[in-house]
Write a protein that holds these residues in place. Structure first.
Motif, short mmCIF file in Angstrom:
data_model
loop_
_atom_site.label_atom_id
_atom_site.label_comp_id
_atom_site.label_asym_id
_atom_site.label_seq_id
_atom_site.Cartn_x
_atom_site.Cartn_y
_atom_site.Cartn_z
N UNK A 132 0.83 -1.21 0.00
CA UNK A 132 0.00 0.00 0.00
C UNK A 132 0.86 1.26 0.00
N UNK A 133 1.45 1.57 -1.15
CA UNK A 133 2.42 2.66 -1.29
C UNK A 133 1.68 3.99 -1.42
N UNK A 134 1.80 4.83 -0.40
CA UNK A 134 1.08 6.10 -0.38
C UNK A 134 1.97 7.30 -0.67
N UNK A 135 3.27 7.19 -0.34
CA UNK A 135 4.19 8.30 -0.54
C UNK A 135 5.55 7.81 -0.98
N UNK A 136 6.21 8.60 -1.86
CA UNK A 136 7.55 8.27 -2.35
C UNK A 136 8.34 9.56 -2.45
N UNK A 137 9.63 9.48 -2.10
CA UNK A 137 10.49 10.65 -2.24
C UNK A 137 10.79 10.90 -3.71
N UNK A 138 10.62 12.14 -4.15
CA UNK A 138 10.91 12.57 -5.52
C UNK A 138 10.20 11.69 -6.54
N UNK A 139 8.89 11.78 -6.55
CA UNK A 139 8.07 10.96 -7.45
C UNK A 139 8.43 11.20 -8.91
N UNK A 140 8.62 12.46 -9.28
CA UNK A 140 8.93 12.77 -10.68
C UNK A 140 10.28 12.17 -11.09
N UNK A 141 11.25 12.23 -10.17
CA UNK A 141 12.55 11.63 -10.45
C UNK A 141 12.44 10.13 -10.64
N UNK A 142 11.64 9.48 -9.81
CA UNK A 142 11.42 8.03 -9.96
C UNK A 142 10.83 7.73 -11.33
N UNK A 143 9.82 8.47 -11.71
CA UNK A 143 9.16 8.19 -12.98
C UNK A 143 10.07 8.46 -14.17
N UNK A 144 11.04 9.38 -14.00
CA UNK A 144 11.98 9.70 -15.08
C UNK A 144 13.10 8.67 -15.16
N UNK A 145 13.69 8.32 -14.01
CA UNK A 145 14.89 7.50 -14.00
C UNK A 145 14.62 6.01 -13.80
N UNK A 146 13.56 5.66 -13.10
CA UNK A 146 13.27 4.26 -12.79
C UNK A 146 12.14 3.77 -13.69
N UNK A 147 10.97 4.34 -13.52
CA UNK A 147 9.86 4.06 -14.43
C UNK A 147 9.12 2.76 -14.17
#
Length: 301
Positions: A57-72
């Protein structure tokens, strides 16, 4: 009389301590809760990757935009909230989120007590020269899954990941007709510097999972890489060099005499892999293997 003695014996046995429905052992202690947390905040992209893959149940992540750019991959839930930087989480945003559990890495050890004022904190040091980073990622994945009652799912996923890495290696062996040279995964940083991924890197672990040989040797480092001048690539004349994108200054570097003089480049053993996160968890191993395979196969066409 016998009944009286039996009753006295029962009363003399101390009451059993209540068992916790949720226990997760970490590097700074064990989180014990009466029930699995209903929401989780991850302050590490590797932990966010694993939590998303397991369907926690993932509600929060540090630097969401960075995750979506670099990890995806795996994708984060659309409703996930951004809770600041990985190195400097936003405590107000975390407090407003009211997570049941905060997942952190060695980057958050110094602030663990402040985070613990918000929610129970679980810390795991993923990247260290003192251990095998890829094996630590597997252990973390299993530990998280077991605590949330998803160990069977995790074991199935690990089998799939290992099979995918092997299949990626098979593709390379077929394309290169079985004679695959040692592979040097790198990330070009500037026209004069390069990050060479060697022992203890997730890229080298992915190459090993493919059944291939990683070219770089030497002592393991915390993050599995060394930063070196571009000329250092000449030290691997027999390797196939795979750069993992992005690199904005390709044109300047690739047009230089220095670049064309590197033996592996001159021999046509240089490939560019699509973006893959090189400091992730077990899921990133599969993605790294597939991107590296795609790049190496493309050089034979």
């Amino acid at each position: 009389m016998l009944r009286t003695l039996a009753l006295a014996a029962i009363l003399a046995v101390p009451a059993a301590l209540p068992s916790h429905a949720f226990e997760l052992a970490g590097d700074t202690g064990t989180v014990s809760l009466d029930a699995p947390p209903e929401s989780v905040a991850a302050l590490s992209w590797g932990l966010a990757e694993m939590a998303a893959d397991l369907g926690l149940p993932l509600a929060g992540v540090a630097d969401v935009e960075g995750y979506r750019t670099w990890v995806g991959t795996p994708a984060l839930p659309q409703e996930v909230r951004d809770v600041g930087l990985r190195t400097e989480p936003n405590l107000e945003a975390l407090g407003a989120l009211e997570p049941g559990l905060i997942l952190g890495s060695d980057q958050q050890i110094d602030m663990a007590s402040r985070l613990d004022d918000i929610a129970p904190v679980w810390i795991r040091d993923h990247f260290s020269a003192a251990h095998d980073n890829a094996e630590t990622a597997r252990r973390t994945y299993r530990d998280l899954a077991a605590a949330f009652g998803k160990l069977e799912l995790a074991e199935r996923r690990l089998i799939k990941i290992d099979a995918a890495m092997q299949a990626a290696g098979d593709r390379v062996r077929t394309a290169w007709q079985g004679e695959v040279p040692p592979i040097l995964p790198v990330r070009l940083l500037t026209p004069t510097t390069v990050r060479i991924h060697g022992p203890n890197s997730m890229a080298a672990a992915a190459i090993g999972g493919m059944g291939l040989t990683a070219a770089a040797s030497g002592a393991p480092t915390d993050w599995g890489f060394v930063t070196a001048p571009i000329e250092a690539l000449a030290d691997y004349p027999d390797a196939a060099i795979v750069h993992i994108d992005p690199f904005a200054e390709k044109d300047a570097l690739f047009a230089s005499p220095l670049w064309s003089a590197i033996p592996a480049v001159a021999a046509g053993r240089f490939a560019v892999a699509d973006l893959a996160w090189t400091f992730g968890g077990v899921v990133s191993l599969e993605i790294l293997a597939e991107r590296i395979a795609d790049a190496l196969v493309a050089t034979t066409k």
